[in-house]
Design a protein around this motif. Structure first.
Motif, mmCIF file in Angstrom:
data_model
loop_
_atom_site.group_PDB
_atom_site.id
_atom_site.type_symbol
_atom_site.label_atom_id
_atom_site.label_comp_id
_atom_site.label_asym_id
_atom_site.label_seq_id
_atom_site.Cartn_x
_atom_site.Cartn_y
_atom_site.Cartn_z
ATOM 1 N N ARG A 47 0.916 -1.166 0.056
ATOM 2 C CA ARG A 47 0.129 0.057 -0.018
ATOM 3 C C ARG A 47 0.815 1.317 -0.049
ATOM 4 N NH1 ARG A 47 -5.669 -1.365 1.290
ATOM 5 N NH2 ARG A 47 -5.771 -3.403 1.912
ATOM 6 N N ASP A 48 2.214 1.355 0.603
ATOM 7 C CA ASP A 48 2.848 2.460 0.670
ATOM 8 C C ASP A 48 3.344 2.632 -0.703
ATOM 9 O OD1 ASP A 48 2.972 2.796 3.386
ATOM 10 O OD2 ASP A 48 4.522 1.516 3.911
ATOM 11 N N ILE A 49 3.661 1.467 -1.526
ATOM 12 C CA ILE A 49 4.171 1.685 -2.942
ATOM 13 C C ILE A 49 2.933 2.398 -3.746
ATOM 14 C CG2 ILE A 49 4.745 0.239 -5.006
ATOM 15 C CD1 ILE A 49 6.100 -1.631 -2.999
ATOM 16 N N LEU A 50 1.779 1.991 -3.435
ATOM 17 C CA LEU A 50 0.571 2.213 -4.355
ATOM 18 C C LEU A 50 0.208 3.741 -3.888
ATOM 19 C CD1 LEU A 50 -1.563 -0.728 -4.663
ATOM 20 C CD2 LEU A 50 -0.225 0.225 -6.427
ATOM 21 N N ARG A 51 0.488 4.133 -2.649
ATOM 22 C CA ARG A 51 0.362 5.759 -2.388
ATOM 23 C C ARG A 51 1.406 6.447 -3.205
ATOM 24 N NH1 ARG A 51 -1.472 3.800 2.697
ATOM 25 N NH2 ARG A 51 0.783 3.559 3.483
ATOM 26 N N ALA A 52 2.528 5.844 -3.135
ATOM 27 C CA ALA A 52 3.792 6.675 -4.199
ATOM 28 C C ALA A 52 3.466 6.753 -5.525
ATOM 29 C CB ALA A 52 5.173 6.139 -3.674
ATOM 30 N N VAL A 53 3.104 5.530 -5.999
ATOM 31 C CA VAL A 53 2.774 5.342 -7.711
ATOM 32 C C VAL A 53 1.586 4.359 -7.641
ATOM 33 C CG1 VAL A 53 3.586 4.375 -9.580
ATOM 34 C CG2 VAL A 53 5.257 4.863 -7.838
ATOM 35 N N PRO A 54 0.342 5.458 -7.799
ATOM 36 C CA PRO A 54 -1.014 4.447 -7.735
ATOM 37 C C PRO A 54 -0.840 3.821 -9.125
ATOM 38 C CG PRO A 54 -1.053 6.948 -7.299
ATOM 39 C CD PRO A 54 0.211 6.824 -7.758
ATOM 40 N N ASP A 55 -1.801 2.673 -8.921
ATOM 41 C CA ASP A 55 -1.980 1.629 -10.101
ATOM 42 C C ASP A 55 -0.658 0.951 -10.580
ATOM 43 O OD1 ASP A 55 -4.467 2.524 -9.638
ATOM 44 O OD2 ASP A 55 -4.649 3.554 -11.708
ATOM 45 N N HIS A 56 0.286 0.920 -9.616
ATOM 46 C CA HIS A 56 1.713 0.433 -10.210
ATOM 47 C C HIS A 56 1.378 -1.327 -10.319
ATOM 48 C CE1 HIS A 56 5.609 -1.447 -9.221
ATOM 49 N NE2 HIS A 56 6.029 -0.514 -10.328
ATOM 50 N N TYR A 57 2.130 -1.499 -11.446
ATOM 51 C CA TYR A 57 2.076 -2.984 -11.753
ATOM 52 C C TYR A 57 3.390 -3.462 -11.530
ATOM 53 C CZ TYR A 57 1.302 -7.527 -14.013
ATOM 54 O OH TYR A 57 1.602 -8.953 -14.046
ATOM 55 N N PRO A 58 3.989 -4.549 -10.794
ATOM 56 C CA PRO A 58 2.726 -5.577 -10.718
ATOM 57 C C PRO A 58 2.189 -5.512 -9.053
ATOM 58 C CG PRO A 58 5.086 -6.426 -10.328
ATOM 59 C CD PRO A 58 5.129 -5.153 -10.745
ATOM 60 N N THR A 59 2.566 -4.215 -8.548
ATOM 61 C CA THR A 59 1.991 -4.288 -7.084
ATOM 62 C C THR A 59 0.729 -4.535 -6.599
ATOM 63 O OG1 THR A 59 3.892 -2.557 -6.690
ATOM 64 C CG2 THR A 59 2.224 -2.611 -5.004
ATOM 65 N N VAL A 60 -0.139 -3.750 -7.879
ATOM 66 C CA VAL A 60 -1.807 -3.903 -7.636
ATOM 67 C C VAL A 60 -2.237 -5.425 -7.700
ATOM 68 C CG1 VAL A 60 -2.483 -1.644 -8.229
ATOM 69 C CG2 VAL A 60 -1.945 -3.533 -10.261
ATOM 70 N N ASN A 61 -1.470 -6.169 -8.627
ATOM 71 C CA ASN A 61 -1.538 -7.508 -9.016
ATOM 72 C C ASN A 61 -1.211 -8.394 -7.602
ATOM 73 O OD1 ASN A 61 -2.738 -9.791 -10.469
ATOM 74 N ND2 ASN A 61 -0.329 -10.524 -10.815
ATOM 75 N N LEU A 62 0.251 -8.010 -7.097
ATOM 76 C CA LEU A 62 0.566 -8.672 -5.975
ATOM 77 C C LEU A 62 -0.265 -8.543 -4.809
ATOM 78 C CD1 LEU A 62 4.145 -8.036 -6.447
ATOM 79 C CD2 LEU A 62 2.837 -10.542 -6.701
ATOM 80 N N LEU A 63 -0.879 -7.068 -4.460
ATOM 81 C CA LEU A 63 -1.615 -6.953 -3.561
ATOM 82 C C LEU A 63 -2.937 -7.636 -3.341
ATOM 83 C CD1 LEU A 63 -2.306 -5.400 -0.639
ATOM 84 C CD2 LEU A 63 -2.927 -3.483 -2.102
ATOM 85 N N ALA A 64 -3.684 -7.725 -4.990
ATOM 86 C CA ALA A 64 -4.793 -8.447 -4.794
ATOM 87 C C ALA A 64 -4.722 -9.888 -4.550
ATOM 88 C CB ALA A 64 -5.196 -8.345 -6.340
ATOM 89 N N ALA A 65 -3.528 -10.459 -4.817
ATOM 90 C CA ALA A 65 -3.030 -11.861 -4.507
ATOM 91 C C ALA A 65 -3.172 -12.168 -2.931
ATOM 92 C CB ALA A 65 -1.941 -12.363 -5.300
ATOM 93 N N LEU A 66 -2.565 -11.136 -2.260
ATOM 94 C CA LEU A 66 -2.123 -11.330 -0.878
ATOM 95 C C LEU A 66 -3.572 -10.982 -0.133
ATOM 96 C CD1 LEU A 66 -0.504 -10.970 1.872
ATOM 97 C CD2 LEU A 66 -0.339 -8.619 1.483
ATOM 98 N N LEU A 67 -4.389 -10.126 -0.408
ATOM 99 C CA LEU A 67 -5.763 -10.008 -0.068
ATOM 100 C C LEU A 67 -6.444 -11.317 -0.201
ATOM 101 C CD1 LEU A 67 -6.426 -6.168 -1.190
ATOM 102 C CD2 LEU A 67 -6.128 -7.044 1.248
#
Length: 805
Positions: A47-67
Motif C-alpha cells: 500500500r505504501d508503494i501504491l500511495r507513491a505510485v498509484p496503480d503500479h504494476y505488478p504491485t496491484v496484482n500482488l496486493l490482490a493476491a495477498l488480499l
C-alpha cells in the motif's frame, strides 16, 4: 532523495521511522515478507508503494493476491480489476482476477475472465485448472471435465490439474475413471492427502468400503488438518457399521472446522447408530444452526427425534424438509416411518405412495422404503427395495442385515442366515451383522450357536445394549456375573438413550434380577422399562374400546346371518386369537408340529386384504376370503399344507369379519388367568403396538374391553363357531389338549404334536424363548410373587367386574 530517473516510495519498517527507498527495493522487501508469511507487513508495504505510485504494476496484482490469501475477497477483487485494467494483455492478471471472482461466487464474470486469459495465452495451464473448478462449482460437470482434460495436457506434471479432472468425473458418477485419475495424482505426488481422500470417497460411492477405508486412513495420515478427509473416512466407517470409530472421525472433522454442518449431521447419524439419541439431537441442532435451509439437516433431526420417541417433533422436522425439497422421496419415507410408529397406517400408506411416485433410488431412501414396507407387512416388496438398493449401490452391512431381518419376518430364516454368513465372510467383526445373526439363530431355536457367537464376538459387541438383551436369552445371571455387572453399569447412560434403548436395558435388568431372586429390584426395573416405553407413546384406551364397540355395531347377528354362504369356502385357515401372551404361540406350535400344517405366525393379512380388496360387501366377501387364502398359502412356499395357522392375537375383534369372508375357517380362542396374562404382557418388550401394556390401569381397561368383545361373539354366533382353550389346562393336561386341538382343525393325530419345542420353524413373537423349551408350568400363578406391586391392576380389574381368585 532518490537518484535521478528512479521512482521511490516512503516505507516504514517495523519499529523504525519511515524512510525513503527505491521502488524496486520496496517491492522486493514487500515480496520477501509476502513469501515469508508476514502478511501484515507485506500488505502495508504494497500500500505504501501504491500511495507513491498509484496503480503500479505488478504491485496491484500482488496486493490482490495477498488480499485473496487473507480472505478479503471484495478488496482483492477491487485491486484485481485495477491490475487487468493496467495490464489488459497480461494473461496471469486475468487468471488471478478470475480466481478471485470465483471465490466471491461471481462465477459468470470469472468464466469471462478465464476466457480472456486463455485468449491471451492458450498455454497457461493455471487458467484451465481454475476454470475447470469454477465450472464444477456451477455443476457444469461435462464442461469441467473437458477443461480439466485440457489442463492435464498442458501441465502433465501438475497434480491439481488431475485433481479437478477426478472431481469432475466423480460428479458424473464416472467412478472408475475417477479412480484412475486419483492413481495418477498419487504417482505425481505420493503425499497427496487430497487425492487419497477423493479416492476414498469414490470407493465409498461404489460401496467398496474395505478399500475405501484403506484410502481414507491414508488420507488422514497425510492430511491431518483436512476436515473433509476425516469426514469421508467417517462415512466409510459408518457404512461398515463401525460406529465408535466413525464417531471419532467425525469429531475430528468438526474439531478442525466447527461450522462444518455436514460433519455435525454425520455425527448425529452415527450417534443414532449407537442409540445415543439425545446426543444425536444436539449434533443435528448444530448442523441446522450452520445450514438452516438444508433439508437433509432437518431430516436428520427428524430421525433423531423419532429415536427419542418425540414423534410430534419428528413429524414437524420431516415436514420442514419436505417444504424445502418437495421432490425428494427420502423425506416422504422418513415421514411415513414416523406415521407408522404412531400407528397411523392409512396416512403412512398415502405418504408412501407419494414417495414411490418420486421413484426413490438412493441407498438411504430404498433402505427406509424397505423398513416402511416391512411395517405395513409388505415383506416381498421390502425385499425388492433392498435388492434394488444393493444392485444400484453395493452390498453393505446395513442393507444386508435389513434383508436378513426381513427374510426372518417372512419366515425365511434359513435364507436370512445365508445372507448373514456371506456378509460376515467380508465383515467378520461388524456389530450389526453379528447381532442380526444372533437374532436369527434364536428365532429358530439354535440357542447354543447364538450363545457361542455372542461369546466369541464380545469384544466387538459389549458396548451395544442389544448384546446384553440377547445374552439374557441363553443364560441365567448370577450376582457376580460380569455381564450382570456390566448391564448395571449402563444405567447411568439412560439420559443419553432413546426410550427404546432405555426400555431394553431395564427389561434386561428385570430379567437379571429375577434370575437372582431379587423381585423388589426386578419389578422396579420392570416399571422403569414400561415407563420408558410409554414416555412418548400416549395411551388412550378409549380409542381401542371405541374401535371394539364400532365392530360390534357393524357385525350384528342379523348382518352375519345375511352373509351366510357368501364367503370363500376353504378349510385352510386356522385363526388363533386372544390376548397377547395368553398361550397363542404355544397353541400354534402344537398345531404346526403336524406335518400337514404350516405355522405362519402373526399375520397382518386380514388388514391387507381389507386394504387391497375391500371394503366388505356381498360382492367382495368371497374375493377377500380367496385373497386371504392365497396369501397364506404363498407363505408356505415349497410346502403344500392342508392348514395354515395365523396367530395374530388381536384378530379376536375380527371374528365377525372372518365368519363373513371365510365361513369354514377354524377359530381358536386362547384364555389365561388374567393376572398371569397381563403380568406377562407387562414383562414383554413388544417391538410395536400394545401401548396399553405399558400401564397397569390401562391394561385392566383393555382386558375388560377384550372380555366384552368375546362375550359378544359367544352371544350372537352359533355354538361351536370357535374353540376356547385355557393355557393352564394345556400345560397341566398337555396331551389331552393337543389331541383336542388337532381334532378341532380336522386332521389325523401325529405324535410330533407332543414335542412342539423340537420344531425348527421360525418363532417371531414375544413367546419365542418359551416355546423352544419343553412344556413347563412355572408361569402359572407367577403373578403372586409381585402381588403387592400389581395391586393397581387388581383393583382395576375388579372395578370392571373381573374377579381375581
Amino acid at each position: 532523495m532518490s537518484a535521478a530517473g528512479e521512482q521511490s516510495a516512503e516505507i516504514e519498517k517495523e519499529g523504525e521511522q519511515k524512510h525513503e527507498v527505491t521502488l524496486d527495493e520496496a517491492l522486493k522487501l514487500a515480496q520477501a515478507h509476502h513469501r515469508g508469511g508476514n502478511f501484515a507487513i507485506a500488505d502495508r508495504t504494497y500500500r505504501d508503494i501504491l500511495r507513491a505510485v498509484p496503480d503500479h504494476y505488478p504491485t496491484v496484482n500482488l496486493l490482490a493476491a495477498l488480499l485473496f490469501q487473507r480472505g478479503n475477497i471484495q478488496e482483492a477483487a477491487k485491486y484485481g480489476k485495477i491490475a487487468v485494467t493496467v495490464e489488459p494483455e497480461n494473461a496471469g492478471c486475468w487468471s488471478n482476477y478470475a480466481a478471485i471472482l470465483s471465490s466471491d461466487a461471481r462465477y459468470d464474470e470469472a468464466l469471462e475472465a478465464y476466457d480472456q486469459a486463455i485468449g491471451i495465452d492458450p498455454e497457461l495451464s493455471e487458467s484451465y485448472i481454475n476454470k475447470a473448478h469454477t465450472l464444477w462449482l456451477l455443476e457444469r460437470y461435462e464442461e469441467a471435465e473437458d477443461v480439466a482434460s485440457q489442463a492435464t495436457l498442458l501441465a502433465p506434471d501438475k497434480p491439481q490439474a488431475y485433481i479437478n479432472l477426478g472431481i469432475a468425473l466423480a460428479s458424473q458418477n464416472k467412478m472408475k475413471e475417477a479412480e484412475d485419475v486419483w492413481a495418477q495424482v498419487i504417482d505425481l505426488d505420493p503425499e497427496s492427502g487430497q487425492a487419497y481422500s477423493n479416492w476414498c470417497n469414490a470407493l465409498l460411492v461404489q460401496g467398496e468400503l474395505l478399500e475405501a477405508r484403506e484410502k481414507g486412513v491414508k488420507a488422514t495420515e497425510l492430511a491431518s488438518q483436512d476436515y473433509q478427509a476425516f469426514n469421508n473416512l467417517g462415512c466409510v466407517l459408518k457404512g461398515l457399521g463401525e460406529h465408535p470409530e466413525a464417531l471419532d472421525a467425525f469429531k475430528k472433522a468438526t474439531d478442525l472446522k466447527p461450522d462444518y454442518a455436514e460433519g455435525h449431521l454425520n455425527t448425529a447419524k452415527t450417534l443414532m447408530g449407537l442409540e445415543r439419541y439425545s446426543e444425536a439431537v444436539v449434533a443435528a441442532r448444530y448442523g441446522i444452526s450452520f445450514d438452516k435451509d438444508s433439508a437433509a439437516a432437518h431430516i436428520v433431526m427428524s430421525q433423531a427425534q423419532a429415536g427419542l420417541g418425540a414423534y410430534d417433533e419428528a413429524r414437524l422436522a420431516a415436514e420442514h424438509a419436505i417444504a424445502l425439497e418437495p421432490e425428494e422421496p427420502l423425506h416422504y419415507l422418513t415421514l411415513a416411518s414416523i406415521l407408522l410408529a404412531k400407528d397411523q397406517h392409512d396416512e403412512a400408506d398415502a405418504v408412501l405412495n407419494k414417495a414411490l411416485a418420486l421413484n426413490p433410488d438412493s441407498p438411504d431412501a430404498l433402505l427406509l422404503l424397505a423398513e416402511v414396507r416391512k411395517g405395513l407387512d409388505m415383506l416381498d416388496e421390502a425385499i425388492e427395495a433392498l435388492d434394488k438398493a444393493m444392485a444400484l449401490y453395493q452390498e453393505t452391512p446395513p442393507l444386508l442385515a435389513e434383508k436378513a431381518r426381513t427374510l426372518m419376518y417372512a419366515s425365511r430364516v434359513e435364507e436370512g442366515l445365508e445372507v448373514m454368513d456371506k456378509a460376515l465372510q467380508m465383515w467378520p467383526q461388524n456389530s450389526t451383522l453379528l447381532l442380526t445373526k444372533v437374532e436369527l439363530l434364536l428365532t429358530i431355536n439354535r440357542k447354543q450357536e447364538a450363545g457361542e457367537l455372542l461369546e466369541s464376538s464380545r469384544e466387538y459387541l459389549d458396548q451395544y445394549p442389544a448384546y446384553y438383551i440377547h445374552l439374557g436369552s441363553y443364560k441365567k445371571y448370577t450376582e457376580d456375573d460380569p455381564d450382570f455387572i456390566k448391564l448395571q453399569s449402563l444405567e447411568p447412560r439412560f439420559s443419553e438413550m432413546g426410550p427404546e434403548s432405555k426400555a431394553s436395558i431395564n427389561f434386561g435388568l428385570f430379567d437379571a434380577y429375577e434370575d437372582i431372586g431379587d423381585y423388589e429390584k426386578a419389578f422396579a426395573h420392570l416399571k422403569k422399562a414400561n415407563d420408558a416405553k410409554k414416555e412418548h407413546k400416549p395411551i388412550d384406551v378409549e380409542i381401542f374400546n371405541s374401535a371394539f364397540d364400532k365392530k360390534k355395531s357393524i357385525f350384528t347377528r342379523e348382518m352375519l346371518e345375511q352373509y351366510e354362504g357368501v364367503g370363500f369356502e376353504s378349510d385352510v385357515p386356522v385363526f388363533i386369537v386372544g390376548m397377547p401372551r395368553s398361550g397363542t404361540t404355544l397353541t400354534e406350535q402344537i398345531i404346526s408340529s403336524h406335518p400337514d400344517v404350516y405355522g405362519a405366525g402373526e399375520l397382518h393379512d386380514l388388514n391387507n386384504v381389507i386394504r387391497e380388496l375391500g371394503p366388505l360387501g356381498f360382492d367382495t366377501a368371497a374375493v377377500m376370503g380367496e385373497g386371504y387364502v392365497r396369501k397364506a398359502l404363498a407363505r408356505a412356499r415349497d410346502m403344500d399344507p392342508k392348514r395354515v395357522t395365523d396367530k395374530m392375537p388381536g384378530n379376536f375383534s375380527n371374528i365377525g369379519l372372518i365368519r363373513c369372508i371365510l365361513p369354514q375357517a377354524k377359530i381358536i380362542h386362547c384364555r389365561r388367568n388374567p393376572l398371569d396374562n397381563l403380568l406377562s404382557c407387562y414383562k414383554q418388550n413388544f417391538a410395536v403396538g400394545h401401548y396399553w401394556s405399558y400401564d397397569l390401569e390401562a391394561m385392566a381397561s383393555h382386558y375388560a374391553a377384550y372380555r366384552d368383545v368375546m362375550s359378544y361373539w359367544r352371544e350372537i354366533l352359533p355354538e361351536g363357531s370357535f374353540l376356547e382353550i385355557d393355557y393352564e389346562e394345556t400345560v397341566n393336561n398337555f396331551e389331552q389338549q393337543a389331541r383336542r386341538l388337532i381334532d378341532y382343525v380336522g386332521l389325523p393325530w401325529d405324535d410330533a404334536c407332543l414335542s412342539p419345542h423340537k420344531q425348527k420353524r421360525a418363532v417371531l413373537t414375544a413367546s419365542k424363548d418359551q416355546v423352544i423349551r419343553p412344556i413347563y408350568k412355572s408361569s402359572v400363578e407367577a403373578w403372586r410373587r409381585y402381588e403387592k406391586q400389581l395391586q393397581p391392576l387388581v383393583e382395576g380389574l375388579k372395578a370392571h367386574g373381573i374377579e381375581i381368585s
